[in-house]
Design a protein around this motif. Structure first.
Motif, PDB file in Angstrom:
ATOM      1  N   HIS A   1       0.828  -1.230   0.000  1.00  0.00           N
ATOM      2  CA  HIS A   1       0.000   0.000   0.000  1.00  0.00           C
ATOM      3  C   HIS A   1       0.851   1.263   0.000  1.00  0.00           C
ATOM      4  O   HIS A   1       0.510   2.229  -0.672  1.00  0.00           O
ATOM      5  CB  HIS A   1      -0.955   0.010   1.196  1.00  0.00           C
ATOM      6  N   ILE A   2       1.943   1.264   0.756  1.00  0.00           N
ATOM      7  CA  ILE A   2       2.736   2.496   0.831  1.00  0.00           C
ATOM      8  C   ILE A   2       3.657   2.679  -0.378  1.00  0.00           C
ATOM      9  O   ILE A   2       4.183   3.754  -0.580  1.00  0.00           O
ATOM     10  CB  ILE A   2       3.550   2.601   2.157  1.00  0.00           C
TER      11      ILE A   2
ATOM     12  N   ILE B   1       2.591   2.085  -3.518  1.00  0.00           N
ATOM     13  CA  ILE B   1       1.770   2.376  -4.707  1.00  0.00           C
ATOM     14  C   ILE B   1       1.680   3.893  -4.910  1.00  0.00           C
ATOM     15  O   ILE B   1       1.531   4.651  -3.954  1.00  0.00           O
ATOM     16  CB  ILE B   1       0.349   1.759  -4.507  1.00  0.00           C
TER      17      ILE B   1
ATOM     18  N   THR C   1      -0.075   7.305  -5.691  1.00  0.00           N
ATOM     19  CA  THR C   1      -1.435   7.846  -5.692  1.00  0.00           C
ATOM     20  C   THR C   1      -1.541   8.827  -6.864  1.00  0.00           C
ATOM     21  O   THR C   1      -0.527   9.312  -7.360  1.00  0.00           O
ATOM     22  CB  THR C   1      -1.746   8.581  -4.376  1.00  0.00           C
ATOM     23  N   ASN C   2      -2.773   9.127  -7.252  1.00  0.00           N
ATOM     24  CA  ASN C   2      -2.978  10.071  -8.369  1.00  0.00           C
ATOM     25  C   ASN C   2      -2.393  11.444  -8.023  1.00  0.00           C
ATOM     26  O   ASN C   2      -1.832  12.117  -8.880  1.00  0.00           O
ATOM     27  CB  ASN C   2      -4.467  10.216  -8.672  1.00  0.00           C
ATOM     28  N   THR C   3      -2.526  11.833  -6.746  1.00  0.00           N
ATOM     29  CA  THR C   3      -1.992  13.137  -6.320  1.00  0.00           C
ATOM     30  C   THR C   3      -0.475  13.155  -6.482  1.00  0.00           C
ATOM     31  O   THR C   3       0.088  14.139  -6.944  1.00  0.00           O
ATOM     32  CB  THR C   3      -2.353  13.403  -4.841  1.00  0.00           C
ATOM     33  N   GLU C   4       0.170  12.058  -6.084  1.00  0.00           N
ATOM     34  CA  GLU C   4       1.642  11.996  -6.203  1.00  0.00           C
ATOM     35  C   GLU C   4       2.086  12.089  -7.657  1.00  0.00           C
ATOM     36  O   GLU C   4       3.081  12.756  -7.960  1.00  0.00           O
ATOM     37  CB  GLU C   4       2.161  10.693  -5.592  1.00  0.00           C
TER      38      GLU C   4
ATOM     39  N   SER D   1       0.506  13.592 -10.085  1.00  0.00           N
ATOM     40  CA  SER D   1       0.345  14.999 -10.502  1.00  0.00           C
ATOM     41  C   SER D   1       1.482  15.851  -9.937  1.00  0.00           C
ATOM     42  O   SER D   1       2.023  16.714 -10.632  1.00  0.00           O
ATOM     43  CB  SER D   1      -0.987  15.555 -10.004  1.00  0.00           C
ATOM     44  N   CYS D   2       1.834  15.614  -8.667  1.00  0.00           N
ATOM     45  CA  CYS D   2       2.905  16.386  -8.024  1.00  0.00           C
ATOM     46  C   CYS D   2       4.252  16.143  -8.718  1.00  0.00           C
ATOM     47  O   CYS D   2       5.035  17.070  -8.897  1.00  0.00           O
ATOM     48  CB  CYS D   2       3.024  16.032  -6.550  1.00  0.00           C
TER      49      CYS D   2
END
Lengths: 344, 133
Positions: free
Chosen positions: A304-305, A307, A309-312, A314-315
């Motif tokens: 889980h940690i 993977i 995320t969509n925010t990451e 984009s960042c």
């Protein structure tokens, strides 16, 4: 009807297609499906996911039913369990190469409780002919990873994971190193940081290394796991001979393991132990990590940690745009353009 | 602040946590290219929200609750990510425009640029001055 007439006027008879089809496929498939499937147990596939029947395939499909089942006794103590996982994504492309992001996770538990986790990354890697020329990557491998982004992603993930495993295998002692996937050497590994060196470090430091695969390509293993699906306690079957006959580059002992009771899945597990005592290693894993749906919690957390995320994502793109002096090009989804807006 | 969208007489503005404004505040949108200005008033403030953003927040909370977190984040992406999670949207009503002679006008039929517009808070004293003109 109109269509048929039109085809016929073109000199094409639609019935001919049926003949062509039958001829082409009958060489490898039974044309009489009804007869071939009669009385068979069937499990329908979904989105090409690896599925298993909940109650197993049954005794009829099991030609290796003589493989003994050994139960696992949990050994509760102060054994540290460290699970490692990572993921890679392609962030961008340039004319010369590709930019990749990698993220890793390490989760640590003792006495059945997860103590802490390490989030490593995201870190960026840019693979182009120029950057690879300056590295120690073999030139044939370099060609492969520049041509195929899937290979490149696999190589980055593998090398980053091996680097972390090397570090942990040297630092820890009398611990368990949990790895996502089977324990096998790969052409994509670095010569000095490969799975065999990690295993050697583990032996020197008296660590066990356990690789757990969520699914296996070897269908035979699914078929022979029936005795384990029926058993109500944690247990394993030794399938080392079968696995070694199918694939050469694995290390350690290959097992089929059921970590929890009842309907938990049967997993392919490779074990490297310092004293060849796989019962002890599996027992220590059971006693010092908690099992969630028959899968170690540390490995689940590490997954889980690691993977993105969509925010990451984009960042990361924002970071590249604002720090790397690049010119963003407008892009289009060629498949969507060609096939229209209906999802395909 | 940046303009996100327009619906009728309302605009939706994106603001970072550091860009402080409250309900009732007036903002001035200056379109540099068109050399036009618009006066808007905030009537609501919300979080910038999307399904994936909420899923990320929930996932992170579950992970942090289960064990102690240690970060090695050389690109400082987690901070950027936190900034996005704390971003907010202001819903504003278009109140007036400011013409080239710096007088309030009711010509609000134009759209300010999302790229070239600057947005800042309009002080009451500035608004008073505009009224006097």
């Amino acid at each position: 009807m109109i269509r048929q007439l039109n085809l016929r006027t073109c000199g094409v008879n639609p019935d001919e297609f049926e003949c062509v089809f039958e001829r082409s496929l009958s060489q490898c498939l039974s044309p009489n499906i009804k007869e071939a499937l009669k009385g068979k147990k069937i499990m329908f596939t979904r989105d090409e996911k690896n599925l298993l029947p909940v109650e197993g395939w049954g005794i009829k499909a099991n030609p290796y039913c003589t493989t003994p089942v050994t139960t696992i006794q949990p050994i509760v103590g102060n054994t540290m369990v460290s699970a490692i996982d990572s993921s890679t994504i392609q962030i961008a492309e340039t004319e010369e190469g590709s930019l990749y992001g990698v993220k890793s996770g390490v989760a640590i538990s003792i006495g059945g409780h997860v103590l802490m986790h390490f989030k490593i990354g995201p870190i960026l890697f840019y693979l182009s002919e120029q950057t690879i020329r300056n590295s120690e990557i073999d030139h044939r491998l370099a060609k492969l990873i520049l041509a195929d982004s899937d290979f490149a992603k696999r190589m980055i993930r593998l090398r980053v994971e091996r680097a972390i495993q090397m570090k942990l295998s040297r630092r820890l002692s009398k611990s368990i190193l949990l790895v996502d996937g089977s324990l096998k050497s790969s052409l994509l590994e670095d010569r000095s940081q490969n799975i065999k060196t990690v295993a050697e470090n583990c032996s020197l430091q008296q660590n066990s290394m356990i690789g757990i695969s969520k699914n296996t390509r070897f269908k035979i293993l699914d078929r022979i796991s029936n005795p384990l699906t029926k058993i109500r306690v944690p247990a394993y079957m030794d399938v080392d001979l079968i696995v070694k006959s199918l694939v050469r580059n694995t290390i350690g002992n290959s097992l089929l393991v059921k970590f929890s009771s009842n309907n938990s899945p049967v997993l392919r597990v490779d074990v490297v132990t310092p004293n060849y005592d796989k019962d002890e290693s599996l027992g220590k894993l059971l006693g010092n990590d908690s099992m969630v749906h028959g899968y170690p919690e540390t490995l689940q957390l590490a997954h889980h940690i690691s993977i993105f995320t969509n925010t990451e994502i984009s960042c990361l793109k924002g970071h590249v745009l604002s720090n790397c002096d690049v010119i963003e090009l407008v892009s289009e989804d060629i498949r969507k353009t060609l096939l229209g807006s209906i999802p395909v | 602040m940046k303009i996100l969208s327009k619906n009728g007489n309302e605009l939706v503005m994106l603001a970072m946590k550091t860009e402080v404004a409250s309900k009732g505040d007036y903002l001035i949108i200056e379109d540099e290219k068109a050399r036009r200005k618009m006066v808007v008033q905030i009537y609501d403030e919300e979080y910038l929200s999307s399904q994936s953003l909420i899923e990320d927040i929930v996932k992170d909370e579950v992970v942090i609750a289960s064990s102690t977190e240690n970060l090695h984040d050389p690109l400082n992406i987690s901070n950027l990510s936190k900034m996005i999670r704390d971003a907010r949207v202001f819903r504003v009503k278009i109140r007036a425009a400011i013409d080239l002679s710096n007088k309030l006008s009711n010509d609000v039929t134009w759209l300010p640029s999302r790229v070239y517009s600057n947005v800042r808070r309009l002080k009451i004293s500035e608004l008073d001055l505009l009224n006097v003109r």
